[in-house]
Motif scaffolding. Structure first.
Motif, PDB file in Angstrom:
ATOM      1  N   ILE A  10      -5.754  10.924  -3.200  1.00 26.78           N
ATOM      2  CA  ILE A  10      -6.707  11.180  -1.850  1.00 26.78           C
ATOM      3  C   ILE A  10      -5.635  12.844  -0.863  1.00 26.78           C
ATOM      4  O   ILE A  10      -5.369  13.602  -0.154  1.00 26.78           O
ATOM      5  CB  ILE A  10      -7.647  12.144  -1.269  1.00 26.78           C
ATOM      6  N   ASN A  11      -4.587  11.397  -0.881  1.00 24.71           N
ATOM      7  CA  ASN A  11      -3.731  11.341   0.861  1.00 24.71           C
ATOM      8  C   ASN A  11      -2.568  10.480   0.100  1.00 24.71           C
ATOM      9  O   ASN A  11      -2.500   9.116   0.034  1.00 24.71           O
ATOM     10  CB  ASN A  11      -4.171  10.890   2.067  1.00 24.71           C
ATOM     11  N   SER A  12      -1.408  10.715   0.623  1.00 28.71           N
ATOM     12  CA  SER A  12       0.156  10.348   0.698  1.00 28.71           C
ATOM     13  C   SER A  12       0.851  10.173   1.382  1.00 28.71           C
ATOM     14  O   SER A  12       1.167  11.502   1.710  1.00 28.71           O
ATOM     15  CB  SER A  12       0.880  10.163  -1.164  1.00 28.71           C
ATOM     16  N   GLN A  13       1.665   9.270   1.520  1.00 28.96           N
ATOM     17  CA  GLN A  13       2.571   9.292   2.897  1.00 28.96           C
ATOM     18  C   GLN A  13       4.362   8.643   2.749  1.00 28.96           C
ATOM     19  O   GLN A  13       3.355   7.687   1.847  1.00 28.96           O
ATOM     20  CB  GLN A  13       2.055   8.938   4.014  1.00 28.96           C
ATOM     21  N   ASN A  14       4.229   9.165   2.202  1.00 31.80           N
ATOM     22  CA  ASN A  14       5.782   8.022   1.777  1.00 31.80           C
ATOM     23  C   ASN A  14       6.931   7.291   2.365  1.00 31.80           C
ATOM     24  O   ASN A  14       7.807   8.775   2.898  1.00 31.80           O
ATOM     25  CB  ASN A  14       5.807   7.819   0.761  1.00 31.80           C
ATOM     26  N   ASP A  15       7.932   6.836   3.724  1.00 32.77           N
ATOM     27  CA  ASP A  15       9.219   7.238   4.388  1.00 32.77           C
ATOM     28  C   ASP A  15      10.361   6.358   3.623  1.00 32.77           C
ATOM     29  O   ASP A  15      10.185   4.632   4.031  1.00 32.77           O
ATOM     30  CB  ASP A  15       8.417   6.043   5.662  1.00 32.77           C
ATOM     31  N   LEU A  16      10.731   6.370   1.870  1.00 34.68           N
ATOM     32  CA  LEU A  16      11.568   5.442   1.574  1.00 34.68           C
ATOM     33  C   LEU A  16      12.494   5.079   2.500  1.00 34.68           C
ATOM     34  O   LEU A  16      13.712   6.089   2.019  1.00 34.68           O
ATOM     35  CB  LEU A  16      11.577   7.257   0.004  1.00 34.68           C
ATOM     36  N   ARG A  17      12.692   3.737   2.892  1.00 31.07           N
ATOM     37  CA  ARG A  17      13.856   4.307   3.102  1.00 31.07           C
ATOM     38  C   ARG A  17      13.553   2.454   3.824  1.00 31.07           C
ATOM     39  O   ARG A  17      12.802   1.968   4.186  1.00 31.07           O
ATOM     40  CB  ARG A  17      14.405   4.486   4.902  1.00 31.07           C
ATOM     41  N   VAL A  18      14.387   1.574   4.036  1.00 36.66           N
ATOM     42  CA  VAL A  18      14.038  -0.281   4.699  1.00 36.66           C
ATOM     43  C   VAL A  18      13.549  -0.265   5.578  1.00 36.66           C
ATOM     44  O   VAL A  18      13.688   0.356   6.953  1.00 36.66           O
ATOM     45  CB  VAL A  18      15.445  -0.942   4.510  1.00 36.66           C
TER      46      VAL A  18
END
Length: 136
Positions: A40-48
């Motif tokens: 229902i919810n997704s958060q993504n900070d794609l970095r090391v």
């Protein structure tokens, strides 16, 4: 304890596979192991050092959990590694001809049988494959 591995060929260009795997709006569409669950919810900070969190819930509202972690390695179009709790996982993206071979390897947990964990992660990867290929 031995790690668990799941694999799938996704027939789409590497940039489409990579972006769809990491885009929160797309994650909400494919990230489920069975039809009676959804993200229902997704958060993504794609970095090391970046964090991700996917809120997964049963569609009947009976239960839910946050699948969350921290990225430990990110190599564009090749590899993503992350830790989630005391466990680790890595995803390899290998482009070959018209497809991308995705291999996910992860540390199992102690609550559920290994076969059940493998089947659940494979079902999610299979949903991802169907979703990407239906967009292309």
């Amino acid at each position: 304890m031995a790690r668990i591995e799941v694999q799938s060929w996704v027939y789409a260009p590497i940039d489409v596979v990579w972006n769809t795997y990491n885009n929160p709006q797309d994650i909400q569409q494919w990230n489920t192991a069975s039809p009676d669950w959804h993200t229902i919810n997704s958060q993504n900070d794609l970095r090391v050092g970046g964090q991700f969190s996917n809120r997964m819930e049963a569609k009947d509202g009976s239960m839910g959990f946050d699948f969350a972690g921290v990225y430990t390695e990110v190599i564009l179009h090749e590899k993503i590694a992350y830790s989630f709790g005391e466990r680790n996982a890595e995803i390899l993206f290998q482009q070959q001809n018209e497809g991308v071979l995705m291999t996910i390897t992860f540390d199992p947990e102690n609550q559920y049988p290994l076969e059940q964990q493998q089947a659940g992660w494979q079902a999610i990867l299979d949903n991802f494959k169907r979703y990407v290929e239906s967009k292309s």
